[in-house]
Design a protein around this motif. Sequence first.
Motif, PDB file in Angstrom:
ATOM      1  N   HIS A 110       5.667  -8.506  -3.714  1.00 19.48           N
ATOM      2  CA  HIS A 110       5.584  -7.338  -4.600  1.00 19.48           C
ATOM      3  C   HIS A 110       6.767  -6.421  -4.346  1.00 19.48           C
ATOM      4  O   HIS A 110       7.229  -6.269  -3.212  1.00 19.48           O
ATOM      5  N   ASP A 142       6.669  -4.309   4.375  1.00 16.83           N
ATOM      6  CA  ASP A 142       5.657  -4.446   3.306  1.00 16.83           C
ATOM      7  C   ASP A 142       6.273  -4.099   1.969  1.00 16.83           C
ATOM      8  O   ASP A 142       6.195  -2.971   1.536  1.00 16.83           O
ATOM      9  N   MET A 143       6.827  -5.098   1.218  1.00 13.42           N
ATOM     10  CA  MET A 143       7.098  -6.414   1.701  1.00 13.42           C
ATOM     11  C   MET A 143       8.435  -6.909   1.204  1.00 13.42           C
ATOM     12  O   MET A 143       8.618  -8.070   0.927  1.00 13.42           O
ATOM     13  N   GLU A 176       1.474  -3.860  -6.634  1.00 14.84           N
ATOM     14  CA  GLU A 176       0.470  -4.426  -5.706  1.00 14.84           C
ATOM     15  C   GLU A 176      -0.254  -3.313  -4.970  1.00 14.84           C
ATOM     16  O   GLU A 176      -1.431  -3.429  -4.669  1.00 14.84           O
ATOM     17  N   GLU A 177       0.460  -2.237  -4.661  1.00  7.57           N
ATOM     18  CA  GLU A 177      -0.095  -1.215  -3.768  1.00  7.57           C
ATOM     19  C   GLU A 177      -1.160  -0.339  -4.426  1.00  7.57           C
ATOM     20  O   GLU A 177      -1.917   0.332  -3.738  1.00  7.57           O
TER      21      GLU A 177
HETATM   22 ZN   LIG Z   1       2.131  -5.339   0.699  1.00  7.65          ZN
END
Ligand SMILES: [Zn+2]
Length: 471
Positions: A110, A142-143, A176-177
């Motif tokens: 992501h 991340d990431m 994604e977060e």
């Molecule tokens: Zn992540």
Amino acid sequence: MRASLRFVPLFVALASALHAQSSAPAPARPVDWPAIQREGVTLLREYVRINTTNPPGNELAAARFLRDFLAKEGIEAQILDTATLAPGRANLYARVKGNGSKKAVALVHHMDVVPASPQFWTVSPFSGDVRDGYVYGRGALDMKGEGVAQLMALVALKRSGVPLTRDLVVIANADEELGSTGALTFADKHADLLRDVEYLFTEGGGNSVRNDTLRYYSVGVSEKRTFWQRLSVRGTPSHGSRPTKDNPVPRLVAALDKIAHYETPLHVTPGVERYFHDISRNYAGEQRQWLQNVTRALDDPRGRAWILNDLYWNAILRNTISLTGLAGSNKTNVIPAEATADLDIRLLPDANPDSVLATLKAIVADTAVHFSPLIVPKAPFESPTNTDFFRAIERAAHERDPNVFVTSSMLTGATDRPMYRKLGIVVYGLDPFRVEDADSQKGVHGNDERLSETNVGFGIHFVYDVLRYAQ
Ligand SMILES: [Zn+2]
């Protein structure tokens, strides 16, 4: 730095050719690993400088950056979903063709990052500065760091001319977060692009390093399911100076007290059983015995107390409930019309959300307390360890660290894997780095997130080998 394959003596090459695992295709040209590491570090620094803090994400800028990088390597990427996602957001897709004799592998990361508070950082979180051999920046772990390991491994495979049996698919997702809208949209709208994908890997692994010693490699094979609920009680608003029986606050508090005292049952899933058994090697005496048979240990009061005292172990052995949000009146002298509480509930992969909800309602035993979902649980998954891809990871790990074991872990947080699992793809969490546990705990979603230059090189080479061995 590892020796080039060209200098392996012939008899070793023959011996390994006779070995069952030796089917990995060889590179036509050697890889210049120090140069690849330098390129990876530069790529990571530039990637970190693109501020993709979510919200708002701004992943379109990152997607364009990755597309241009891949184009220079002769890999054509498409920027997708700009119309479906919010303005400034996008997903990215690319494919490097194999000969088609085996199904494809997808490399997923992501592009968005969580917010950073610069006042708590040693260096500016979006500067991409290198200090003492570390690339600092939000996203280093991340990431974006893993994204760079994936992309540079692909580049190294292509440049070195490794013949591929599987297509290699690159996906970079937005969001994604927060809402996972990137992966959700991708899986919904572009399932046709993924029809031939057998394995997919992204974040969610968890190699463990303590005091400079690698304890184990860990491949993520499952994750908890987020099942957030809001509890609400309605009442009649009135003045706090004249108490009523219809105050929703004490009624909600009584329900929450019952939930707070409820101990969710313990349950050992197959992956978790294997994990405990694997890590027992790092312990001695009765602790080792407990971990070797965790189901039995949970019946022993001392074993159970010791195991559940570890927050991670407790969380992979049961559904968990954390009371996190609470709202009543915003004025001390006003009895509110409504009181609400938010529960962060995380389910084991094989738990049934409906029956968990029914249990909670029975415990509360008050029809005035309403439960409403804050989130629809994502698809559950527990990926098998008996696969070509898992064995490829084990082989790459054992080559580097013959005495270190590879285990399977459950993530207590959430990733985009369930979105792809829905399509029938076997999904894994692959952690390609050897990062000190303390560094990840401090940096991921925290301050001074950083990845060493050595780890950038290690990660690229590790993913390169995994992909080669998975052919
Ligand atoms: Zn992540």
